[in-house]
Design an enzyme around this catalytic site. Structure first.
Site, PDB file in Angstrom:
ATOM      1  N   SER A 166       0.676  -1.032   0.390  1.00 42.02           N
ATOM      2  CA  SER A 166      -0.246   0.081   0.085  1.00 42.02           C
ATOM      3  C   SER A 166       0.535   1.304   0.009  1.00 42.02           C
ATOM      4  CB  SER A 166      -1.012   0.009   1.145  1.00 42.02           C
ATOM      5  OG  SER A 166      -1.742  -0.490   1.042  1.00 42.02           O
TER       6      SER A 166
ATOM      7  N   TYR B 272      -4.682   3.371   7.284  1.00 41.68           N
ATOM      8  CA  TYR B 272      -5.981   2.335   7.409  1.00 41.68           C
ATOM      9  C   TYR B 272      -6.496   3.123   8.446  1.00 41.68           C
ATOM     10  CZ  TYR B 272      -2.617  -0.064   5.312  1.00 41.68           C
ATOM     11  OH  TYR B 272      -1.843  -1.320   4.716  1.00 41.68           O
TER      12      TYR B 272
ATOM     13  N   VAL C 210       1.256  -3.771   4.403  1.00 43.18           N
ATOM     14  CA  VAL C 210       0.871  -4.692   4.995  1.00 43.18           C
ATOM     15  C   VAL C 210       1.866  -6.069   5.041  1.00 43.18           C
ATOM     16  CG1 VAL C 210      -1.485  -5.043   4.724  1.00 43.18           C
ATOM     17  CG2 VAL C 210      -0.247  -5.993   2.908  1.00 43.18           C
TER      18      VAL C 210
ATOM     19  N   TYR D  26      -2.320  -2.738 -10.393  1.00 39.07           N
ATOM     20  CA  TYR D  26      -3.127  -2.099  -9.234  1.00 39.07           C
ATOM     21  C   TYR D  26      -1.986  -3.622  -8.442  1.00 39.07           C
ATOM     22  CZ  TYR D  26      -3.839  -2.256  -4.863  1.00 39.07           C
ATOM     23  OH  TYR D  26      -4.281  -2.169  -3.061  1.00 39.07           O
TER      24      TYR D  26
ATOM     25  N   LYS E 221       0.588   3.561  -2.707  1.00 42.16           N
ATOM     26  CA  LYS E 221      -1.088   4.290  -3.309  1.00 42.16           C
ATOM     27  C   LYS E 221      -0.211   5.265  -3.382  1.00 42.16           C
ATOM     28  CE  LYS E 221      -3.972   0.288  -1.571  1.00 42.16           C
ATOM     29  NZ  LYS E 221      -4.059   0.595  -0.792  1.00 42.16           N
TER      30      LYS E 221
HETATM   31  N1  GLU Z   1      -1.661  -6.017  -2.325  1.00 39.93           N
HETATM   32  C1  GLU Z   1      -2.708  -5.411  -1.031  1.00 39.93           C
HETATM   33  C2  GLU Z   1      -3.864  -5.804  -1.233  1.00 39.93           C
HETATM   34  O1  GLU Z   1      -4.158  -4.987  -2.252  1.00 39.93           O
HETATM   35  C3  GLU Z   1      -2.169  -3.993  -0.852  1.00 39.93           C
HETATM   36  C4  GLU Z   1      -2.753  -3.839   0.192  1.00 39.93           C
HETATM   37  C5  GLU Z   1      -1.619  -2.989   1.721  1.00 39.93           C
HETATM   38  O2  GLU Z   1      -0.851  -3.355   1.814  1.00 39.93           O
HETATM   39  O3  GLU Z   1      -2.608  -2.679   2.046  1.00 39.93           O
HETATM   40  O4  GLU Z   1      -4.386  -6.716  -1.056  1.00 39.93           O
END
Ligand code: GLU
Length: 390
Positions: free
Chosen positions: A63, A240, A258, A188, A66
């Protein structure tokens, strides 16, 4: 050991005993990690990378990609076009929530998966490869080295990515994404699978801290306004469903992933990144959160506490040929202008009417228009002649 490395090493030893949490396991490849890894890095204005612990261990960016893909979407389309597809409101929900605006289907923000998939879908290119190449190119600019995809993690993400695919289908049904679901989602997954170290993440954070200028490579990677927009969204949505409490306790724009990474930005000061795979119930790394929180406290980094030096110029008065010269350097903001007024008023009381004061603003790195206008008004009210050198 130099003092900054010692500070970072000391900070990670403080949090090493924390043993709570567990590495992410919903993507099989992510579970396959040494949970004991711990690293911390920082990059300041001169671009030197300081680090401690497992600073050469690579992990996937997840994430933490992003904000940077958001930067790319902003570069390609501008803020209004991006905001038409994705909001800027904290959702207060977990990263994979189906958090879409009633009626429009617009995801709450670009830091949750739905919003990130919408953001990635905006990146130009007819194929997954073409889109990923643009993403890698920009993220490498932020990191200061060429990043590459971990193909095993990508395959694992794609094989288990049904929830993200479902989100993308929903977004498509609302016309939030124009690209095919496949293009959006696979690009993504590839962006999430880019390999980084804490040192890379600290450079990426520092590039945001210095208005889009990467201090390690001396390259302006994105415009200052793009960096500001990205930081604003990180400040409210980057951690989050812990984002509000993070802002309260730590006070820095940040983004976690994550894989256990976390990057945080102290604007105009430094970028910092931490890595430790065990996650808390919000999906944030237990030890990375603790170490950055400790640093913020120790170094007084909380953005919302008083910072004396914000937009306050250094003022020095020297005698000149036609009268006193008031020399300003640093940044001149509206509040800082008040200090300049005080100096000018004091000078005015000691000078015969009609004397000339020179205001030398050539060393001012940045003058905010409101501050310059206020200075002009102040000059007009004093019985002195003024020359401004800019
Ligand atoms: N690849 C992960 C997903 O979209 C990224 C999640 C994350 O780091 O929050 O499930």
């Amino acid at each position: 050991m130099d003092s900054i490395t010692a500070l970072l090493s000391g900070a990670i030893e403080e949090v090493r005993p924390l043993s709570g949490g567990a590495p992410a396991s919903y993507i099989p490849e992510l579970a396959d990690v040494d949970p004991e890894h711990l690293a911390l890095a920082a990059v300041g204005p001169r671009g030197r990378v300081w680090s401690a612990g497992d600073d050469d261990v690579e992990f996937t960016i997840q994430s933490m990609s992003k904000p940077f893909v958001l930067a790319l979407a902003l570069v390609e389309h501008g803020l209004d076009a991006v905001m038409a597809k994705v909001g800027a409101e904290p959702s207060g929900e977990p990263f994979n929530a189906i958090s879409l605006e009633a009626g429009t289907g617009r995801p709450a923000n670009p830091m949750i998966n739905a919003g990130a998939i919408a953001t990635t879908s905006l990146i130009g290119g007819d194929t997954i490869e073409a889109r990923t190449a643009r993403i890698i190119d920009l993220l490498s600019g932020f990191a200061g080295r060429e990043l590459r995809v971990d193909e095993a993690v990508y395959a694992s993400e794609s094989a288990t990515g049904d929830r993200n695919r479902a989100l993308a289908h929903l977004l498509k049904s609302y016309d939030v994404i124009d690209a095919s679901v496949d293009l959006a989602v696979e690009s993504y997954f590839r962006q999430c699978s880019l390999l980084v170290t804490v040192r890379d993440l600290a450079a990426m954070a520092a590039t945001l801290a210095f208005g889009g200028f990467n201090p390690t490579t001396k390259v302006q990677v994105v415009e200052e306004r793009v960096a500001r927009d990205v930081l604003s969204i990180m400040a409210s949505c980057g951690m989050y469903d812990f984002s509000g409490e993070w802002l309260l306790r730590v006070g820095l724009p940040a983004k976690s992933g994550v894989s256990g990474g976390l990057l945080a930005v102290a604007p105009s000061q430094f970028g910092v990144a931490a890595f430790s795979p065990r996650l808390d119930r919000h999906g944030n790394s237990v030890r990375a959160v603790a170490v950055v929180e400790g640093l913020s406290d120790q170094l007084g980094m909380h953005l919302l506490e008083p910072h004396e030096s914000i937009a306050v110029p250094v003022v020095a008065v020297h005698p000149g040929e036609t009268g006193p010269v008031v020399r300003l350097s640093g940044e001149l903001g509206y509040a800082g202008a008040e200090r300049v007024f005080a100096v000018l008023r004091e000078l005015a009381t000691g000078l015969p009417a009609g004397s000339t004061v020179t205001l030398d603003a050539r060393e001012v790195a940045r003058a905010h228009p409101g501050a310059m206008a206020a200075l002009q008004t102040e000059f007009d009210g004093l019985p002195l002649g003024f020359v401004i050198e800019q």
